[in-house]
Design an enzyme around this catalytic site. Structure first.
Site, PDB file in Angstrom:
ATOM      1  N   HIS A  85       0.827  -1.218   0.000  1.00 46.65           N
ATOM      2  CA  HIS A  85       0.000   0.000   0.000  1.00 46.65           C
ATOM      3  C   HIS A  85       0.854   1.258   0.000  1.00 46.65           C
ATOM      4  O   HIS A  85       0.866   2.039   0.941  1.00 46.65           O
ATOM      5  CB  HIS A  85      -0.952  -0.020   1.203  1.00 46.65           C
ATOM      6  CG  HIS A  85      -2.121  -0.923   0.999  1.00 46.65           C
ATOM      7  ND1 HIS A  85      -2.283  -2.120   1.662  1.00 46.65           N
ATOM      8  CD2 HIS A  85      -3.172  -0.826   0.149  1.00 46.65           C
ATOM      9  CE1 HIS A  85      -3.389  -2.706   1.266  1.00 46.65           C
ATOM     10  NE2 HIS A  85      -3.962  -1.946   0.348  1.00 46.65           N
ATOM     11  N   HIS A  89       1.024   1.524  -5.818  1.00 49.08           N
ATOM     12  CA  HIS A  89      -0.311   0.904  -5.858  1.00 49.08           C
ATOM     13  C   HIS A  89      -1.352   1.957  -6.264  1.00 49.08           C
ATOM     14  O   HIS A  89      -2.230   1.701  -7.091  1.00 49.08           O
ATOM     15  CB  HIS A  89      -0.666   0.294  -4.502  1.00 49.08           C
ATOM     16  CG  HIS A  89      -2.100  -0.095  -4.369  1.00 49.08           C
ATOM     17  ND1 HIS A  89      -2.694  -1.071  -5.153  1.00 49.08           N
ATOM     18  CD2 HIS A  89      -3.092   0.378  -3.556  1.00 49.08           C
ATOM     19  CE1 HIS A  89      -3.966  -1.187  -4.821  1.00 49.08           C
ATOM     20  NE2 HIS A  89      -4.242  -0.320  -3.847  1.00 49.08           N
ATOM     21  N   HIS A 125      -6.992   6.879  -3.235  1.00 43.76           N
ATOM     22  CA  HIS A 125      -7.847   5.941  -2.497  1.00 43.76           C
ATOM     23  C   HIS A 125      -7.196   5.224  -1.318  1.00 43.76           C
ATOM     24  O   HIS A 125      -7.910   4.721  -0.443  1.00 43.76           O
ATOM     25  CB  HIS A 125      -8.471   4.907  -3.443  1.00 43.76           C
ATOM     26  CG  HIS A 125      -7.599   3.713  -3.674  1.00 43.76           C
ATOM     27  ND1 HIS A 125      -6.536   3.732  -4.565  1.00 43.76           N
ATOM     28  CD2 HIS A 125      -7.626   2.488  -3.120  1.00 43.76           C
ATOM     29  CE1 HIS A 125      -5.955   2.541  -4.539  1.00 43.76           C
ATOM     30  NE2 HIS A 125      -6.586   1.763  -3.681  1.00 43.76           N
ATOM     31  N   ASP A 126      -5.863   5.197  -1.253  1.00 42.83           N
ATOM     32  CA  ASP A 126      -5.182   4.536  -0.117  1.00 42.83           C
ATOM     33  C   ASP A 126      -4.159   5.454   0.543  1.00 42.83           C
ATOM     34  O   ASP A 126      -3.262   4.985   1.248  1.00 42.83           O
ATOM     35  CB  ASP A 126      -4.464   3.258  -0.586  1.00 42.83           C
ATOM     36  CG  ASP A 126      -5.387   2.034  -0.597  1.00 42.83           C
ATOM     37  OD1 ASP A 126      -5.158   1.130  -1.438  1.00 42.83           O
ATOM     38  OD2 ASP A 126      -6.327   1.984   0.220  1.00 42.83           O
ATOM     39  N   ASP A 243      -8.848  -1.889  -8.006  1.00 37.65           N
ATOM     40  CA  ASP A 243      -8.159  -2.002  -6.706  1.00 37.65           C
ATOM     41  C   ASP A 243      -7.768  -3.448  -6.412  1.00 37.65           C
ATOM     42  O   ASP A 243      -6.794  -3.704  -5.702  1.00 37.65           O
ATOM     43  CB  ASP A 243      -9.060  -1.472  -5.591  1.00 37.65           C
ATOM     44  CG  ASP A 243      -8.313  -1.288  -4.282  1.00 37.65           C
ATOM     45  OD1 ASP A 243      -8.948  -1.359  -3.222  1.00 37.65           O
ATOM     46  OD2 ASP A 243      -7.075  -1.094  -4.319  1.00 37.65           O
ATOM     47  N   GLN A 294      -4.218 -17.146  -2.759  1.00 40.65           N
ATOM     48  CA  GLN A 294      -4.450 -16.475  -4.039  1.00 40.65           C
ATOM     49  C   GLN A 294      -5.553 -17.190  -4.828  1.00 40.65           C
ATOM     50  O   GLN A 294      -6.450 -16.544  -5.368  1.00 40.65           O
ATOM     51  CB  GLN A 294      -3.159 -16.424  -4.871  1.00 40.65           C
ATOM     52  CG  GLN A 294      -2.166 -15.349  -4.413  1.00 40.65           C
ATOM     53  CD  GLN A 294      -2.744 -13.950  -4.455  1.00 40.65           C
ATOM     54  OE1 GLN A 294      -3.609 -13.641  -5.284  1.00 40.65           O
ATOM     55  NE2 GLN A 294      -2.311 -13.099  -3.544  1.00 40.65           N
ATOM     56  N   PHE A 297      -8.833 -16.406  -3.188  1.00 43.19           N
ATOM     57  CA  PHE A 297      -9.232 -15.008  -3.422  1.00 43.19           C
ATOM     58  C   PHE A 297      -9.752 -14.848  -4.851  1.00 43.19           C
ATOM     59  O   PHE A 297     -10.746 -14.159  -5.095  1.00 43.19           O
ATOM     60  CB  PHE A 297      -8.045 -14.090  -3.156  1.00 43.19           C
ATOM     61  CG  PHE A 297      -8.375 -12.631  -3.193  1.00 43.19           C
ATOM     62  CD1 PHE A 297      -9.267 -12.079  -2.274  1.00 43.19           C
ATOM     63  CD2 PHE A 297      -7.811 -11.798  -4.144  1.00 43.19           C
ATOM     64  CE1 PHE A 297      -9.583 -10.719  -2.315  1.00 43.19           C
ATOM     65  CE2 PHE A 297      -8.114 -10.441  -4.181  1.00 43.19           C
ATOM     66  CZ  PHE A 297      -9.006  -9.917  -3.264  1.00 43.19           C
TER      67      PHE A 297
HETATM   68  C1  LIG Z   1      -1.998  -9.598  -4.961  1.00 37.41           C
HETATM   69  O1  LIG Z   1      -2.861 -10.122  -3.955  1.00 37.41           O
HETATM   70  C2  LIG Z   1      -3.847  -9.319  -3.461  1.00 37.41           C
HETATM   71  C3  LIG Z   1      -4.026  -7.966  -3.813  1.00 37.41           C
HETATM   72  C4  LIG Z   1      -5.080  -7.240  -3.237  1.00 37.41           C
HETATM   73  C5  LIG Z   1      -5.949  -7.862  -2.351  1.00 37.41           C
HETATM   74  C6  LIG Z   1      -7.078  -7.118  -1.793  1.00 37.41           C
HETATM   75  C7  LIG Z   1      -8.128  -7.638  -1.045  1.00 37.41           C
HETATM   76  C8  LIG Z   1      -8.991  -6.596  -0.784  1.00 37.41           C
HETATM   77  N1  LIG Z   1      -8.425  -5.510  -1.385  1.00 37.41           N
HETATM   78  C9  LIG Z   1      -9.029  -4.181  -1.404  1.00 37.41           C
HETATM   79  C10 LIG Z   1      -8.548  -3.422  -0.232  1.00 37.41           C
HETATM   80  C11 LIG Z   1      -8.968  -4.101   1.046  1.00 37.41           C
HETATM   81  O2  LIG Z   1     -10.124  -4.075   1.377  1.00 37.41           O
HETATM   82  N2  LIG Z   1      -8.008  -4.750   1.798  1.00 37.41           N
HETATM   83  C12 LIG Z   1      -8.297  -5.560   2.992  1.00 37.41           C
HETATM   84  C13 LIG Z   1      -7.428  -6.823   3.068  1.00 37.41           C
HETATM   85  C14 LIG Z   1      -7.988  -8.003   2.310  1.00 37.41           C
HETATM   86  O3  LIG Z   1      -6.138  -6.644   2.601  1.00 37.41           O
HETATM   87  C15 LIG Z   1      -6.133  -6.098   1.291  1.00 37.41           C
HETATM   88  C16 LIG Z   1      -4.784  -6.093   0.672  1.00 37.41           C
HETATM   89  C17 LIG Z   1      -6.609  -4.680   1.406  1.00 37.41           C
HETATM   90  N3  LIG Z   1      -7.247  -5.834  -1.975  1.00 37.41           N
HETATM   91  C18 LIG Z   1      -5.779  -9.187  -1.971  1.00 37.41           C
HETATM   92  C19 LIG Z   1      -4.721  -9.908  -2.547  1.00 37.41           C
HETATM   93  O4  LIG Z   1      -4.482 -11.220  -2.273  1.00 37.41           O
HETATM   94  C20 LIG Z   1      -5.245 -11.775  -1.200  1.00 37.41           C
HETATM   95  C21 LIG Z   1      -4.610 -11.331   0.087  1.00 37.41           C
HETATM   96  C22 LIG Z   1      -3.443 -12.318   0.280  1.00 37.41           C
HETATM   97  C23 LIG Z   1      -3.728 -13.535  -0.573  1.00 37.41           C
HETATM   98  C24 LIG Z   1      -5.080 -13.289  -1.240  1.00 37.41           C
HETATM   99 MG   LIG Z   2      -7.880   0.564   0.450  1.00 35.62          MG
HETATM  100 ZN   LIG Z   3      -6.057  -0.106  -2.755  1.00 38.95          ZN
END
Ligand SMILES: COc1ccc(-c2ccn(CCC(=O)N3C[C@@H](C)O[C@H](C)C3)n2)cc1OC1CCCC1
Ligand SMILES: [Mg+2]
Ligand SMILES: [Zn+2]
Length: 344
Positions: A85, A89, A125-126, A243, A294, A297
């Site tokens: 972050h 990003h 946004h961040d 995002d 991953q 997700f």
């Molecule tokens: C490249 O991998 C990712 C990139 C981005 C995200 C992701 C999820 C939600 N957002 C939007 C912002 C948010 O709400 N958060 C809350 C929390 C999930 O951490 C996020 C980072 C920020 N972004 C998740 C990702 O992978 C998952 C997390 C680890 C393995 C699976």
């Molecule tokens: Mg955010």
């Molecule tokens: Zn973001």
């Protein structure tokens, strides 16, 4: 004025020009761009997209030097020490948004002010993200969680931070907009950044599905958005998708973002361990679950969202979906064998 061509001074103008010529492509290499822009990816991205590519600053009487000064402050308030972050990003989400908003199926639907709001929202946004999740801030009674009563804590903070700087005379690039435009712009930016809160994901996805369905039926396949709410929903979907777009990018770029988010999670886990708290999911560097996380997700969040976006933007976004499946296979094929049936 004597602003540099790319908003910031660069060593290698030719390399920068070559990169900027790729600014409308989905697999733009933000990490390389961060190096070439001399670690000012967000300032230069914002200037190139809003000024050079879209001429939006002139449309709203925005003074470019003031806007650049503002973006330097925003960029400086993204934490360079965050593995994920950070300002790169922010620039990545803005550039991804710029690509999606450039597709003809969407281009005719939104006004310049809506496009400006979506791109600006992406950029800020961040801002001032602490590299910790909303849950962590609430669990530790962080002053931000107290201030925002555990609701969209980070997202409220990013918005308040960005708009507070706008109050300062020497940073107020919006003084040239008329009051009505400025009020609407502020309302849209707030609605867009609040929609990047993961807890809104399922309701946002459901509402977008409904809107796409009703619009396509009512206008035989053409995307027509009548109300402010319908227009905002689609814009929120676009910004939120950007995002969480890492898994739709070329594999080397996706892997780089994954390493960064995982390291950021591990650093949060280290703090939770030190504080004697339960470790949040995926935050325990002693029990890594990168591949499984991953794939999970992608299956539960990214794919359903991008399939819906693919319907909305048809025939665009198909390249993202095929890249997403390719990337899923990469991690799925690397999920380590579980030595025994873990029933945790
Ligand atoms: C490249 O991998 C990712 C990139 C981005 C995200 C992701 C999820 C939600 N957002 C939007 C912002 C948010 O709400 N958060 C809350 C929390 C999930 O951490 C996020 C980072 C920020 N972004 C998740 C990702 O992978 C998952 C997390 C680890 C393995 C699976
Ligand atoms: Mg955010
Ligand atoms: Zn973001």
């Amino acid at each position: 004025g004597n602003l540099p061509k790319f908003g910031v001074e660069v060593e290698d103008e030719d390399a920068m020009s070559l990169m900027v010529s790729q600014i409308n492509t989905w697999n733009f290499d933000l990490f390389k761009f961060a190096v070439i822009s001399k670690d000012h990816p967000l300032v230069s991205m914002a200037y190139v997209i809003l000024q050079s590519e879209r001429n939006l600053l002139r449309s709203y009487n925005v003074d470019p030097p003031t806007f650049i000064k503002y973006m330097f402050v925003i960029e400086a308030n993204y934490h360079k020490t965050n593995p994920y972050h950070n300002a790169t990003h922010g620039a990545d989400v803005m550039q991804s948004c710029h690509v999606l908003l450039g597709y003809s199926v969407v281009e005719q639907v939104f006004t310049d002010l809506e496009v400006f709001a979506a791109l600006f929202a992406s950029a800020i946004h961040d801002v001032d993200h602490p590299g910790l999740s909303n849950q962590f801030l609430s669990n530790t009674s962080n002053e931000l969680a107290i201030l925002y009563n555990d609701h969209a804590v980070l997202e409220n903070h990013h918005l308040a931070t960005a708009f507070k700087f706008l109050q300062e005379d020497e940073l107020n690039w919006a003084s040239g907009m008329d009051d009505k435009q400025r009020q609407l712009f502020r309302k849209m930016v707030i609605d867009l950044v609040l929609a990047t809160d993961m807890s809104k994901h399922l309701s946002l996805l459901a509402d977008i599905k409904t809107t796409v369905e009703s619009s396509k039926v009512a206008h035989n396949g053409k995307l027509v958005l009548e109300s402010y709410n319908e227009r905002m929903l689609v814009l929120q979907g676009i910004v939120h998708s950007c995002d969480i777009s890492s898994a739709t990018k070329a594999l080397p770029i996706y892997k780089a973002w994954t390493e960064r988010i995982i390291e950021e999670f591990y650093q949060q886990g280290d703090r939770e361990r030190d504080l004697g708290l339960n470790l949040s999911p995926m935050c325990d560097r002693q029990n890594p679950s990168i591949e499984k996380s991953q794939v999970g997700f992608i299956d539960f969040i990214v794919l359903p969202l991008w399939e819906t976006l693919g319907e909305l933007m048809f025939p665009y976004c198909q390249e993202m979906l095929s890249q997403l499946n390719e990337n899923r296979m990469y991690y799925f094929s690397r999920i380590p064998e579980s030595p025994r049936c873990s029933i945790t």
